[in-house]
Design a protein around this motif. Sequence first.
Motif, short mmCIF file in Angstrom:
data_model
loop_
_atom_site.label_atom_id
_atom_site.label_comp_id
_atom_site.label_asym_id
_atom_site.label_seq_id
_atom_site.Cartn_x
_atom_site.Cartn_y
_atom_site.Cartn_z
N GLY A 1 -44.70 -18.94 -13.17
CA GLY A 1 -44.65 -20.38 -13.37
C GLY A 1 -45.39 -21.18 -12.34
O GLY A 1 -45.77 -20.70 -11.28
N SER A 2 -45.58 -22.47 -12.69
CA SER A 2 -46.06 -23.47 -11.74
C SER A 2 -44.98 -24.54 -11.69
O SER A 2 -45.08 -25.59 -12.33
CB SER A 2 -47.39 -24.08 -12.20
OG SER A 2 -48.41 -23.13 -12.20
N THR A 3 -43.93 -24.23 -10.98
CA THR A 3 -42.75 -25.11 -10.98
C THR A 3 -42.54 -25.72 -9.60
O THR A 3 -41.42 -25.81 -9.11
CB THR A 3 -41.50 -24.31 -11.40
OG1 THR A 3 -41.36 -23.18 -10.53
CG2 THR A 3 -41.60 -23.83 -12.82
N ASP A 4 -43.64 -26.16 -8.97
CA ASP A 4 -43.53 -26.74 -7.64
C ASP A 4 -43.25 -28.24 -7.68
O ASP A 4 -43.20 -28.89 -6.65
CB ASP A 4 -44.79 -26.47 -6.82
CG ASP A 4 -46.08 -26.76 -7.57
OD1 ASP A 4 -45.99 -27.17 -8.75
OD2 ASP A 4 -47.16 -26.57 -7.00
N ASN A 5 -43.06 -28.80 -8.88
CA ASN A 5 -42.68 -30.21 -9.00
C ASN A 5 -41.21 -30.28 -9.36
O ASN A 5 -40.81 -30.02 -10.49
CB ASN A 5 -43.52 -30.89 -10.09
CG ASN A 5 -43.19 -32.37 -10.21
OD1 ASN A 5 -42.26 -32.89 -9.60
ND2 ASN A 5 -43.97 -33.07 -11.02
N LEU B 1 -41.94 -15.58 -10.15
CA LEU B 1 -43.13 -15.75 -9.32
C LEU B 1 -43.73 -17.13 -9.60
O LEU B 1 -44.09 -17.43 -10.74
CB LEU B 1 -44.15 -14.65 -9.60
CG LEU B 1 -43.63 -13.26 -9.23
CD1 LEU B 1 -44.06 -12.23 -10.23
CD2 LEU B 1 -44.13 -12.89 -7.85
N ASN B 2 -43.80 -17.95 -8.56
CA ASN B 2 -44.34 -19.30 -8.70
C ASN B 2 -45.72 -19.41 -8.07
O ASN B 2 -45.94 -18.92 -6.96
CB ASN B 2 -43.40 -20.32 -8.05
CG ASN B 2 -42.14 -20.51 -8.87
OD1 ASN B 2 -42.20 -20.61 -10.09
ND2 ASN B 2 -41.00 -20.58 -8.20
N THR C 1 -59.71 -19.48 -9.36
CA THR C 1 -60.11 -18.26 -8.63
C THR C 1 -58.98 -17.74 -7.75
O THR C 1 -58.67 -16.55 -7.75
CB THR C 1 -61.35 -18.54 -7.77
OG1 THR C 1 -62.42 -18.97 -8.61
CG2 THR C 1 -61.78 -17.29 -7.01
N ARG C 2 -58.36 -18.65 -6.99
CA ARG C 2 -57.27 -18.23 -6.10
C ARG C 2 -56.03 -17.82 -6.88
O ARG C 2 -55.36 -16.84 -6.53
CB ARG C 2 -56.92 -19.38 -5.14
CG ARG C 2 -58.00 -19.66 -4.10
CD ARG C 2 -57.56 -20.76 -3.16
NE ARG C 2 -56.35 -20.39 -2.43
CZ ARG C 2 -55.59 -21.25 -1.76
NH1 ARG C 2 -55.92 -22.53 -1.75
NH2 ARG C 2 -54.53 -20.84 -1.11
N LYS C 3 -55.76 -18.52 -7.98
CA LYS C 3 -54.61 -18.15 -8.80
C LYS C 3 -54.84 -16.77 -9.43
O LYS C 3 -53.93 -15.94 -9.50
CB LYS C 3 -54.37 -19.20 -9.89
CG LYS C 3 -53.09 -18.98 -10.69
CD LYS C 3 -52.88 -20.07 -11.73
CE LYS C 3 -52.57 -21.39 -11.08
NZ LYS C 3 -52.22 -22.44 -12.08
N SER C 4 -56.06 -16.53 -9.88
CA SER C 4 -56.38 -15.22 -10.48
C SER C 4 -56.19 -14.10 -9.47
O SER C 4 -55.67 -13.02 -9.81
CB SER C 4 -57.83 -15.23 -10.98
OG SER C 4 -58.02 -16.17 -11.99
N ALA C 5 -56.61 -14.34 -8.23
CA ALA C 5 -56.47 -13.31 -7.19
C ALA C 5 -55.00 -13.00 -6.94
O ALA C 5 -54.61 -11.83 -6.79
CB ALA C 5 -57.14 -13.78 -5.91
N GLN C 6 -54.16 -14.04 -6.90
CA GLN C 6 -52.73 -13.82 -6.67
C GLN C 6 -52.08 -13.10 -7.85
O GLN C 6 -51.25 -12.21 -7.66
CB GLN C 6 -52.03 -15.16 -6.42
CG GLN C 6 -52.35 -15.79 -5.08
CD GLN C 6 -51.47 -16.98 -4.77
OE1 GLN C 6 -50.46 -17.22 -5.43
NE2 GLN C 6 -51.85 -17.74 -3.75
N ILE C 7 -52.47 -13.46 -9.06
CA ILE C 7 -51.91 -12.81 -10.25
C ILE C 7 -52.32 -11.33 -10.27
O ILE C 7 -51.51 -10.45 -10.56
CB ILE C 7 -52.38 -13.53 -11.53
CG1 ILE C 7 -51.71 -14.90 -11.63
CG2 ILE C 7 -52.06 -12.68 -12.77
CD1 ILE C 7 -52.24 -15.76 -12.76
#
Length: 318
Positions: free
Chosen positions: A179-183, A209-210, A218-224
């Motif tokens: 997720g992208s649940t940082d809000n 995993l947030n 690019t950075r999100k892909s690397a983390q995934i």
Amino acid sequence: MVKLEDVAKKAGVSLTTASRVINRKGYLSSNTIQKVEDAIAELHYTPNAAARSLQGKSLKLIGLVFPNIQNIFYAELIEKIEQELFKKGYKSMLALTEHDKQKERDYLSLLLSNQVEGIIYGSHNLSPDEYSSIQAPIVAFDRLLTPETTVVGPDNFQGGQLAAEALIQTGSKKIAFFGSTDNPFSITNLRREGFLSSLETRGLEARVLNFSSSLTVTRKSAQIKQTLLEHQFDGIFCTDDLMALLVKNIAQELHQEPYVIGFDGTEFIQNYETSLTTIKQPISDLAELLVELLLKKIAGETLAHSYQLPVKLHIGEL
């Protein structure tokens, strides 16, 4: 800037007559109307909105405040809202905040100075006090702006439950929530809660995993990629379809085949990414309800705090 005086001079009429043509006041001959309208077209004259508002005329404007239109869900929802407003005789002004506090403040000032009659809010960067001070009716989409704000959205909790049940049906055991649940003000966090609660009733757990919404692709892909290499999940629920597609593509590169479920179900996804299973939001119904409630609020009606519409599981093609 072309002024009304220029139009009157070009048309060979008085300033008062030109004003009467623009405001459709009183009797005027068809010849006079035509001369003024020809002058307006030739000079590319646009009536001053602020001046018209001082005359007590409603501009029939509604502000739309959203983070961006890069997310295909926002793009489709905004389009549906604009179409619904137009059918009701209103025009819209779009403000894209891009998660920037000052940009949101500047756009908000612009909207209010243009005498918008109300605002449909799909963004959240400011404090509750700032939202409470806005002197215009507001209806929010999936955002808790203030405790008093009317909020419209899909049943996010139900959507999470549907995703969990779908993964259970596939026999998934090693399950994750991406997720992208940082809000903390976004009620999309209920997708995660509904998902985890359904798994818990079946005696299952999920790794949560947030990924920050501010990350580049690019950075999100690397983390995934790193996460998939470390855990090799067989079932993944993603907080939106864009992340779900990213996860599917990276998993394929790694020769992994987790069952991936997204959330949104836009027309674009259903038409061009037919293999994706997703929780489909009723976008047209949401747009219609947002407009209906805002117009009721403008008319002075008292509304409930929250309105939720059911979602559906859309099974992707094999």
